[in-house]
Write a protein that holds these residues in place. Structure first.
Motif, mmCIF file in Angstrom:
data_model
loop_
_atom_site.group_PDB
_atom_site.id
_atom_site.type_symbol
_atom_site.label_atom_id
_atom_site.label_comp_id
_atom_site.label_asym_id
_atom_site.label_seq_id
_atom_site.Cartn_x
_atom_site.Cartn_y
_atom_site.Cartn_z
ATOM 1 N N GLY A 1 -1.099 6.418 2.245
ATOM 2 C CA GLY A 1 -1.874 7.172 1.273
ATOM 3 C C GLY A 1 -1.188 8.464 0.876
ATOM 4 O O GLY A 1 -0.179 8.864 1.473
ATOM 5 N N HIS A 2 -1.742 9.095 -0.149
ATOM 6 C CA HIS A 2 -1.223 10.375 -0.652
ATOM 7 C C HIS A 2 -2.402 11.292 -0.878
ATOM 8 O O HIS A 2 -3.456 10.866 -1.360
ATOM 9 C CB HIS A 2 -0.458 10.163 -1.962
ATOM 10 N N HIS A 3 -2.233 12.564 -0.558
ATOM 11 C CA HIS A 3 -3.364 13.477 -0.603
ATOM 12 C C HIS A 3 -2.817 14.879 -0.663
ATOM 13 O O HIS A 3 -1.998 15.263 0.174
ATOM 14 C CB HIS A 3 -4.210 13.280 0.653
ATOM 15 N N GLY A 4 -3.259 15.655 -1.610
ATOM 16 C CA GLY A 4 -2.793 17.032 -1.709
ATOM 17 C C GLY A 4 -1.277 17.080 -1.711
ATOM 18 O O GLY A 4 -0.615 16.353 -2.454
ATOM 19 N N THR A 5 -0.731 17.924 -0.878
ATOM 20 C CA THR A 5 0.716 18.099 -0.832
ATOM 21 C C THR A 5 1.372 17.206 0.210
ATOM 22 O O THR A 5 2.530 17.406 0.541
ATOM 23 C CB THR A 5 1.062 19.567 -0.509
ATOM 24 N N TRP A 6 0.647 16.261 0.757
ATOM 25 C CA TRP A 6 1.223 15.413 1.795
ATOM 26 C C TRP A 6 1.008 13.939 1.505
ATOM 27 O O TRP A 6 0.235 13.548 0.646
ATOM 28 C CB TRP A 6 0.664 15.761 3.178
ATOM 29 N N MET A 7 1.747 13.114 2.238
ATOM 30 C CA MET A 7 1.444 11.684 2.240
ATOM 31 C C MET A 7 1.118 11.296 3.673
ATOM 32 O O MET A 7 1.542 11.940 4.631
ATOM 33 C CB MET A 7 2.603 10.859 1.691
ATOM 34 N N LEU A 8 0.323 10.241 3.806
ATOM 35 C CA LEU A 8 -0.085 9.780 5.125
ATOM 36 C C LEU A 8 0.705 8.539 5.500
ATOM 37 O O LEU A 8 0.959 7.667 4.670
ATOM 38 C CB LEU A 8 -1.580 9.454 5.132
ATOM 39 N N VAL A 9 1.078 8.469 6.765
ATOM 40 C CA VAL A 9 1.724 7.270 7.298
ATOM 41 C C VAL A 9 0.924 6.773 8.500
ATOM 42 O O VAL A 9 0.101 7.510 9.057
ATOM 43 C CB VAL A 9 3.185 7.545 7.714
ATOM 44 N N ASP A 10 1.188 5.528 8.892
ATOM 45 C CA ASP A 10 0.403 4.928 9.972
ATOM 46 C C ASP A 10 0.988 5.229 11.350
ATOM 47 O O ASP A 10 0.649 4.550 12.323
ATOM 48 C CB ASP A 10 0.209 3.425 9.753
ATOM 49 N N ALA A 11 1.847 6.227 11.445
ATOM 50 C CA ALA A 11 2.285 6.736 12.749
ATOM 51 C C ALA A 11 1.708 8.130 12.922
ATOM 52 O O ALA A 11 2.174 9.085 12.289
ATOM 53 C CB ALA A 11 3.810 6.777 12.841
ATOM 54 N N GLY A 12 0.681 8.234 13.732
ATOM 55 C CA GLY A 12 0.098 9.537 14.050
ATOM 56 C C GLY A 12 0.615 9.990 15.405
ATOM 57 O O GLY A 12 1.675 9.554 15.855
#
Lengths: 371, 371
Positions: free
Chosen positions: A259-270
């Protein structure tokens, strides 16, 4: 299985890089004289330890009795358990020795020495020496050193030698500081052995080590054995300490943009995949939860995992760096690799490694966790 | 097996405390009206989820497909996968649904909605709503919300509803701030559902939750479901946020004193056991790597694990607190419990829980890790 079809997140090991790392450390230690006893706590993987043995490693170092048991079952029968022994763990030590494993324990107190002696004759012991005020061990010039050595020797234990770990080397930031720390580790540990020998007690082995000091030492006179672990994988902390480049980091976490949100993107490695280790937080270059590479392993300048939730990594450009729109450059489903701060911690979040072979195929190597 | 004979380190669960925590959350949520869909990412343990179900929980929430698969195999067939779906994971989702599992996915982009629609009709989806700017989701008033809802509805997917997670609640420090955050989470998520319904698209469910907001909400009008996870164990972060006491923390790490050095003592629980989570670092009371209790679970005032190496925890008195000689008070072999900063992270370092039953016996419950 190919890289492109691996499920994410996955602990990816670049085998060619791993082999270069193993060869480099073996060459460095052998070149200076001592044996190398790899610490398997980083990889906890029999296949890696077999490569370290094939490269010339002699015996292994472990951090838990679970590791000792698992590696003995896999054919490693010369093991140093490098965490202070306590009475309650002696039955398990004796059981492994009775099965034919040479298992050496360490201690740094009279209470532990007395417990070892009371457990019966012939147990092999090293005395832990404090060479950097970092964690544990007896100071080389402390009266306690000879009291412990005599208690062991007179009580029927086998005093194999002295050992130390200069954990303070992780705080060094220049090559000169690392060389000085390596020399301090060496000289103080050798001095401890000399004191024991002068008192008439055999003390054949002098075991030192940490990846930074092992790779920085100019000579190791009087040292018989070096222990190191993280060098097999390397990581961003070793990069920050200055003993490896980003291209020498064999372990990464393969991940997918979700996903993408604000100034970041999300990945499935937390943090469940990266671990909560923030080992570069105090470094000149803070990598957050990891440095980001493309799927082929090429670092992407300025891109870091700045924060993480359990199964979400938040990746953005470093402050002041503009690499363009994340959404356009890395659309949903894009696969990336993230280099870890601390390989020991990140590897421990996984049950197995996906090993990328030179030809591009993937092999799975199990690792184990727990106690 | 008894507490006194457990090997250390071990992940110890006080079952009576666990049950009180489960009952408290169920009572709170049921009292306000919605169903409770426990998040199993904290415990990853079938036995715990069964207790949550027996207490009144309806379905479960998971953070990985591995959790979905493991819990479906254990008889849980109503599962919300609460991490944004990506195209590559849809085959595994469909496979689980084909086996009879109601598996709901979430998303917050047109790209993901299009991928879900293309994967075939009937997939159940919730749209993730951003109610706190914390991580992910679509703003309740964004045009994108209706575009995504229409794409799903017109494309043949089943829009189950909207969901949000007010992760920002972890940064709240007063009861008033928590109540306000709970109301913000509720009202914004309900508003998103209302917008979708007003556009003529069915949107039956409104799912919200985090342990702090769930325990702080005064009303949940319009909410049909609450999700929360860490409440089952609680931890020092929840204590710092103000939603539990130290006596409400059901998970601790049982450990043994293995040495004394300088102003600290060493225990055999390092960061490998505690995790690297430093969740209380920004709190008024920083517990380092954990708060220390005696073997019976009574907190020892002023004693904290200030730092940790892989298999060594370094415990000392808080600065300014003098509890006397550690060596005399806690000799070699002393057993202690350490309360974790973050239960999700600490629990993940273990393969199983040692569960202390009310009568004093110990039962082992497996948990699982990995992806």
């Amino acid at each position: 299985m190919k890289l492109a079809t691996l499920d994410t997140p996955a602990a990816l090991v670049d085998e060619a890089c791993l082999q270069r790392n193993i060869a480099r450390m073996q060459r460095q230690v052998s070149g200076l004289g001592p044996r190398l006893r790899p610490h398997v706590k980083t990889t906890k993987c029999v296949a890696v330890a077999e490569q370290q043995r094939a490269a010339g490693g002699t015996g292994i170092t472990v951090s838990t009795l679970r590791e000792a048991e698992a590696f003995f079952d896999a054919g490693f029968d010369d093991i140093l358990y490098a965490v202070g022994i306590v009475p309650a763990k002696l039955p398990a030590v004796k059981a492994l020795r009775a099965r034919g494993c040479r298992l050496i324990v360490i201690l740094d107190s009279l209470a532990a020495a007395q417990a070892v002696v009371q457990a019966g004759p012939g147990l092999e012991v090293m005395i832990e020496i404090d060479t950097d005020g970092h964690r544990a061990g007896i100071a080389p010039d402390a009266p306690l050193l000879l009291d412990v050595a005599r208690t062991l020797h007179n009580g029927g234990a086998v005093l194999v030698g002295v050992m130390t770990h200069a954990g303070a080397s992780y705080d060094c930031r220049t090559h000169e500081a690392l060389q000085a720390m390596a020399e301090q580790e060496r000289s103080r540990c050798v001095a401890a052995a000399e004191r024991i020998r002068t008192a008439g007690i055999p003390c054949p082995e002098v075991s030192v080590g940490s990846t930074p000091t092992a790779l920085s030492a100019r000579h190791l006179a009087g040292v018989t054995e070096v222990r190191a672990g993280v060098y097999a994988f390397n990581d961003l902390v070793m990069h920050g300490v200055g003993v490896c480049g980003l291209g020498d980091i064999a372990l990464s976490v393969l991940t997918t943009v979700i996903g993408h949100h604000g100034t970041w993107m999300l990945v499935d490695a937390g943090w469940m995949a990266m671990s909560r280790d923030r080992g570069t937080a105090g470094h000149a270059l803070d990598f957050g939860y990891g440095a980001v590479c493309d799927e082929a392993g090429q670092p992407i300048e300025g891109l870091v995992m700045g924060s993480a939730n359990q199964e979400h990594g938040l990746i953005s450009w470093r402050e002041g760096f503009d690499g363009g729109s994340l959404e356009r450059r890395f659309p949903l489903g894009t696969r990336l690799r993230v280099l870890p701060n601390h390989a020991c911690a990140t590897a421990a979040q996984f049950q197995h490694y996906e090993v990328l072979k030179a030809g591009g195929s993937i092999t799975r190597w199990p690792r184990f966790n727990g106690w």
